[in-house]
Design a protein around this motif. Structure first.
Motif, PDB file in Angstrom:
ATOM      1  N   GLY A 182       1.070  -0.845  -0.113  1.00 56.42           N
ATOM      2  CA  GLY A 182       0.346   0.210  -0.186  1.00 56.42           C
ATOM      3  C   GLY A 182       1.029   1.252   0.017  1.00 56.42           C
ATOM      4  O   GLY A 182       0.233   2.107   0.353  1.00 56.42           O
ATOM      5  N   SER A 183       2.158   1.123   0.244  1.00 55.92           N
ATOM      6  CA  SER A 183       3.408   2.606  -0.684  1.00 55.92           C
ATOM      7  C   SER A 183       3.078   2.797  -1.541  1.00 55.92           C
ATOM      8  O   SER A 183       3.980   1.637  -2.822  1.00 55.92           O
ATOM      9  CB  SER A 183       4.493   2.205   0.092  1.00 55.92           C
ATOM     10  OG  SER A 183       4.239   1.501   2.003  1.00 55.92           O
ATOM     11  N   SER A 184       3.671   3.845  -2.455  1.00 57.44           N
ATOM     12  CA  SER A 184       3.672   4.219  -3.940  1.00 57.44           C
ATOM     13  C   SER A 184       5.593   4.035  -3.968  1.00 57.44           C
ATOM     14  O   SER A 184       5.690   3.795  -5.172  1.00 57.44           O
ATOM     15  CB  SER A 184       3.271   5.469  -3.814  1.00 57.44           C
ATOM     16  OG  SER A 184       1.874   5.715  -3.572  1.00 57.44           O
ATOM     17  N   TRP A 185       5.950   3.915  -2.465  1.00 53.66           N
ATOM     18  CA  TRP A 185       7.570   4.011  -3.097  1.00 53.66           C
ATOM     19  C   TRP A 185       8.129   3.110  -2.056  1.00 53.66           C
ATOM     20  O   TRP A 185       8.579   3.126  -0.906  1.00 53.66           O
ATOM     21  CB  TRP A 185       8.149   5.468  -2.665  1.00 53.66           C
ATOM     22  CG  TRP A 185       9.852   5.407  -2.829  1.00 53.66           C
ATOM     23  CD1 TRP A 185      11.109   5.463  -2.085  1.00 53.66           C
ATOM     24  CD2 TRP A 185      10.053   5.565  -4.407  1.00 53.66           C
ATOM     25  NE1 TRP A 185      11.344   5.301  -3.280  1.00 53.66           N
ATOM     26  CE2 TRP A 185      11.573   5.694  -4.842  1.00 53.66           C
ATOM     27  CE3 TRP A 185       9.819   6.287  -5.497  1.00 53.66           C
ATOM     28  CZ2 TRP A 185      12.023   5.784  -5.512  1.00 53.66           C
ATOM     29  CZ3 TRP A 185       9.994   6.384  -7.364  1.00 53.66           C
ATOM     30  CH2 TRP A 185      11.637   6.954  -6.415  1.00 53.66           C
ATOM     31  N   PRO A 186       7.758   1.399  -2.375  1.00 49.32           N
ATOM     32  CA  PRO A 186       8.489   0.467  -0.397  1.00 49.32           C
ATOM     33  C   PRO A 186       9.952   0.355  -0.749  1.00 49.32           C
ATOM     34  O   PRO A 186      10.594   0.982  -1.501  1.00 49.32           O
ATOM     35  CB  PRO A 186       7.590  -0.583  -1.774  1.00 49.32           C
ATOM     36  CG  PRO A 186       7.214  -0.410  -2.720  1.00 49.32           C
ATOM     37  CD  PRO A 186       7.442   0.475  -3.174  1.00 49.32           C
TER      38      PRO A 186
ATOM     39  N   GLY B 249      14.521  16.131 -11.088  1.00 51.85           N
ATOM     40  CA  GLY B 249      13.946  15.061 -10.204  1.00 51.85           C
ATOM     41  C   GLY B 249      12.271  15.092  -9.928  1.00 51.85           C
ATOM     42  O   GLY B 249      11.247  14.953  -9.265  1.00 51.85           O
ATOM     43  N   LEU B 250      12.043  14.661 -11.365  1.00 56.51           N
ATOM     44  CA  LEU B 250      10.685  13.996 -11.642  1.00 56.51           C
ATOM     45  C   LEU B 250      10.567  12.575 -11.709  1.00 56.51           C
ATOM     46  O   LEU B 250       9.890  12.249 -12.343  1.00 56.51           O
ATOM     47  CB  LEU B 250       9.999  14.989 -12.813  1.00 56.51           C
ATOM     48  CG  LEU B 250      10.191  16.255 -12.710  1.00 56.51           C
ATOM     49  CD1 LEU B 250       9.342  16.752 -13.761  1.00 56.51           C
ATOM     50  CD2 LEU B 250       9.091  16.532 -11.493  1.00 56.51           C
ATOM     51  N   MET B 251      11.756  11.952 -10.976  1.00 58.96           N
ATOM     52  CA  MET B 251      11.705  10.858 -11.020  1.00 58.96           C
ATOM     53  C   MET B 251      10.574  10.372 -10.625  1.00 58.96           C
ATOM     54  O   MET B 251      10.180   8.948 -11.226  1.00 58.96           O
ATOM     55  CB  MET B 251      12.744   9.910 -10.427  1.00 58.96           C
ATOM     56  CG  MET B 251      13.629   8.621 -10.082  1.00 58.96           C
ATOM     57  SD  MET B 251      14.919   8.583  -8.662  1.00 58.96           S
ATOM     58  CE  MET B 251      14.384   9.149  -7.336  1.00 58.96           C
ATOM     59  N   GLU B 252       9.987   9.505  -9.746  1.00 59.61           N
ATOM     60  CA  GLU B 252       8.583   9.963  -9.482  1.00 59.61           C
ATOM     61  C   GLU B 252       7.372  10.109 -10.303  1.00 59.61           C
ATOM     62  O   GLU B 252       6.923   8.825  -9.549  1.00 59.61           O
ATOM     63  CB  GLU B 252       8.083  10.214  -7.844  1.00 59.61           C
ATOM     64  CG  GLU B 252       9.155   9.764  -6.927  1.00 59.61           C
ATOM     65  CD  GLU B 252       8.991  10.503  -4.732  1.00 59.61           C
ATOM     66  OE1 GLU B 252       7.759  11.559  -4.920  1.00 59.61           O
ATOM     67  OE2 GLU B 252       9.258  10.643  -4.157  1.00 59.61           O
ATOM     68  N   LEU B 253       7.643  10.555 -10.979  1.00 54.65           N
ATOM     69  CA  LEU B 253       6.549  10.636 -12.082  1.00 54.65           C
ATOM     70  C   LEU B 253       6.759   8.682 -13.056  1.00 54.65           C
ATOM     71  O   LEU B 253       5.705   8.966 -13.200  1.00 54.65           O
ATOM     72  CB  LEU B 253       6.861  11.994 -12.954  1.00 54.65           C
ATOM     73  CG  LEU B 253       5.630  12.666 -12.362  1.00 54.65           C
ATOM     74  CD1 LEU B 253       5.853  13.615 -11.060  1.00 54.65           C
ATOM     75  CD2 LEU B 253       5.404  13.481 -13.517  1.00 54.65           C
ATOM     76  N   THR B 254       8.267   8.238 -13.062  1.00 54.54           N
ATOM     77  CA  THR B 254       7.892   7.294 -13.219  1.00 54.54           C
ATOM     78  C   THR B 254       6.728   5.885 -12.328  1.00 54.54           C
ATOM     79  O   THR B 254       6.827   4.780 -12.721  1.00 54.54           O
ATOM     80  CB  THR B 254       8.983   7.152 -13.689  1.00 54.54           C
ATOM     81  OG1 THR B 254       9.697   6.903 -12.379  1.00 54.54           O
ATOM     82  CG2 THR B 254      10.176   7.969 -14.644  1.00 54.54           C
ATOM     83  N   MET B 255       6.126   6.261 -11.241  1.00 52.25           N
ATOM     84  CA  MET B 255       6.343   5.407 -10.373  1.00 52.25           C
ATOM     85  C   MET B 255       4.589   5.295 -10.019  1.00 52.25           C
ATOM     86  O   MET B 255       4.349   6.776 -10.557  1.00 52.25           O
ATOM     87  CB  MET B 255       7.079   5.212  -8.686  1.00 52.25           C
ATOM     88  CG  MET B 255       8.627   4.947  -9.469  1.00 52.25           C
ATOM     89  SD  MET B 255       8.644   3.673  -9.429  1.00 52.25           S
ATOM     90  CE  MET B 255       8.116   2.965  -8.205  1.00 52.25           C
TER      91      MET B 255
ATOM     92  N   ILE C   3      15.323   6.983 -21.404  1.00 51.87           N
ATOM     93  CA  ILE C   3      14.566   6.764 -19.709  1.00 51.87           C
ATOM     94  C   ILE C   3      14.335   7.905 -18.679  1.00 51.87           C
ATOM     95  O   ILE C   3      13.363   8.036 -18.209  1.00 51.87           O
ATOM     96  CB  ILE C   3      15.510   6.042 -18.744  1.00 51.87           C
ATOM     97  CG1 ILE C   3      16.446   6.663 -17.983  1.00 51.87           C
ATOM     98  CG2 ILE C   3      15.990   4.913 -19.660  1.00 51.87           C
ATOM     99  CD1 ILE C   3      16.915   6.702 -16.658  1.00 51.87           C
ATOM    100  N   ASP C   4      14.595   9.115 -19.307  1.00 53.89           N
ATOM    101  CA  ASP C   4      13.978  10.012 -19.227  1.00 53.89           C
ATOM    102  C   ASP C   4      12.925  10.918 -19.689  1.00 53.89           C
ATOM    103  O   ASP C   4      11.542  11.830 -20.631  1.00 53.89           O
ATOM    104  CB  ASP C   4      14.740  11.666 -19.452  1.00 53.89           C
ATOM    105  CG  ASP C   4      14.741  12.590 -19.030  1.00 53.89           C
ATOM    106  OD1 ASP C   4      13.820  13.048 -18.171  1.00 53.89           O
ATOM    107  OD2 ASP C   4      14.613  13.511 -20.116  1.00 53.89           O
ATOM    108  N   VAL C   5      11.822   9.338 -19.733  1.00 49.02           N
ATOM    109  CA  VAL C   5       9.745   9.545 -20.355  1.00 49.02           C
ATOM    110  C   VAL C   5       9.255   9.923 -19.063  1.00 49.02           C
ATOM    111  O   VAL C   5       9.267   8.413 -17.481  1.00 49.02           O
ATOM    112  CB  VAL C   5       9.633   9.011 -21.486  1.00 49.02           C
ATOM    113  CG1 VAL C   5       8.503   8.843 -21.999  1.00 49.02           C
ATOM    114  CG2 VAL C   5      10.915   8.774 -22.424  1.00 49.02           C
ATOM    115  N   MET C   6       8.151   9.718 -18.929  1.00 45.52           N
ATOM    116  CA  MET C   6       7.648   9.956 -17.932  1.00 45.52           C
ATOM    117  C   MET C   6       5.945   9.921 -17.487  1.00 45.52           C
ATOM    118  O   MET C   6       5.015   9.756 -17.136  1.00 45.52           O
ATOM    119  CB  MET C   6       7.445  11.630 -16.992  1.00 45.52           C
ATOM    120  CG  MET C   6       8.781  11.385 -16.338  1.00 45.52           C
ATOM    121  SD  MET C   6       9.342  13.186 -16.526  1.00 45.52           S
ATOM    122  CE  MET C   6       8.734  14.516 -18.253  1.00 45.52           C
TER     123      MET C   6
END
Ligand SMILES: Cc1ncc(COP(=O)(O)O)c(C=O)c1O
Length: 391
Positions: free
Chosen positions: A164-168, A312-318, A345-348
């Motif tokens: 249930g965590s977005s970033w385990p 800084g937008l790494m989390e947009l891939t998750m 890999i720079d695709v969100m």
């Protein structure tokens, strides 16, 4: 209450939460909008008022829990200063974060070193500067600390569910039941003190049960510690408290209610702390970015921003349902969003933005106060987001 009334109430609550999320997004855009003047690189606009409000809300939701801001979420000096003024303590993971504490002038005995793996140089630096509390999750780490700071107070990181965590964060850290015994033995062998328990439920955690189960597991470890002759002094319930992206996430008050109930059976002699990072700083920061190009490739519409995975937008891939809001109004359409670098890999991924979006449009990304600027690098020469504080 009948089931039908309960369902109606639930959906009313949900509509209210979504409305609150929309209002919150609008508010964040409002305090960021003036930062498009003289724009030349992405800007993370951070509201001090919101930092303060978040710290106060956390403390009032869990009065027994002392918050230690996880510096990694955003180590900006002005942010640290603001939290210090609010009475928040700190948690660190590296030499640089320790130096930030020295700079801030906090009492080092209140700083907790929660990275379970620390280099000998980092332990030495921490010991020389008065740090008392160190996290461990292996016998090897106990041994390493014993060589440098034998009078340290150790706290044990245990594994808990990160469902249930977005970033385990499970897997890389945490001692399972079999390892716990070995760590206790190693601590005894080195005549050190193992006096606390910690866990991390995973970042952006929407599953309240993870904290409940973590506290229950910690209680069992306290019994185990006592039977080994240690005196339990600390319960550290870690980070993970979520931001409201959709309104479906539990509020800090709902999480607090469950945690407070569990804490009733924790003796008063045990100090209770938490390590909120994202919750304290996330909703205080809104990123302002600009479209640098548009393309159609195999019939898919691509939109390129001046910042991306490296910026800084790494989390947009998750699994982070962040709102992206364009200054342009128009029919929404699905775009493949990408950063400016030459790396594939720079695709969100797909995001909804107006179909008539164009180069030069400003895009607002609320709720990016945490893990954005601190995770950015200037790969390919593209400038990282600069931070601007507003009152
Ligand atoms: C040890 C530790 N404590 C606290 C945090 C902060 O977590 P969050 O930002 O989800 O609250 C982290 C995040 O990685 C962490 O590793």
């Amino acid at each position: 209450m009948t089931q039908a009334t309960a369902i109606k109430q639930d959906s009313n609550n949900q509509i209210m939460s979504r409305q609150q999320v929309e209002n919150d997004v609008r508010e964040q855009i409002a305090f960021s909008a003036e930062h498009t003047d003289n724009y030349h690189r992405p800007v993370l606009v951070v509201s001090k008022q919101r930092l303060r409000a978040n710290a106060r809300r956390f403390m009032s939701a869990m009065p027994r829990v002392r918050p230690h801001f996880a510096v990694k979420a955003n180590p900006d000096a002005e942010i640290l200063q603001t939290f210090k003024q609010e009475g928040t303590c700190f948690e660190i993971a590296s030499i640089a974060e320790l130096d930030a504490m020295i700079e801030l002038g906090v009492n080092m005995e209140t700083v907790f070193y929660s990275n379970p793996i620390k280099s000998p140089a980092a332990i030495k630096h921490a010991a020389n500067n008065g740090l008392l509390w160190y996290c461990v999750d292996t016998p090897e780490e106990v041994e390493k600390i014993a060589m440098i700071k034998p009078d340290a107070k150790l706290y044990l990181r245990i594994t808990v569910s990160n469902e249930g965590s977005s970033w385990p964060l499970a897997g890389k850290f945490g001692a399972g039941p079999a390892a716990v015994e070995a760590i206790m033995e190693a601590t005894k062998q080195h005549s050190m003190q193992l006096c606390g328990v910690t866990f991390h439920v995973g970042s952006q955690c929407s599953n309240i049960n993870n904290w409940v189960a973590g506290i229950r597991a910690a209680k069992q470890i306290f019994t185990q510690l006592s039977s080994h002759g240690f005196t339990p002094e600390l319960l550290n319930i870690g980070g993970g408290y979520p931001l409201q992206f959709t309104g479906d996430e539990p509020s800090i008050e709902q999480i607090g209610e469950a945690i407070n109930r569990e804490l009733e059976s924790i003796p008063g002699s045990i100090q209770v702390m938490a390590e909120p990072g994202r919750y304290l700083v996330g909703s205080a920061g809104c990123l302002v970015s600009q479209v640098v190009g548009i393309a159609t490739r195999d019939e898919a519409r691509w939109i390129y921003l001046d910042t991306g995975v490296y910026g800084g937008l790494m989390e947009l891939t998750m699994d982070f349902p962040l709102s992206l809001v364009s200054e342009r109004t128009g029919e929404p359409g699905l775009w493949t969003m990408a950063g400016p670098t030459c790396d594939s890999i720079d695709v969100m991924g797909p995001h909804s933005l107006p179909v008539n979006s164009a180069t030069g449009d400003f895009i607002y990304m609320p709720n990016l106060g945490a893990y954005c600027t601190t995770c950015a690098c200037d790969f390919n020469g593209f400038p990282t987001p600069v931070m601007r504080m507003v009152e």
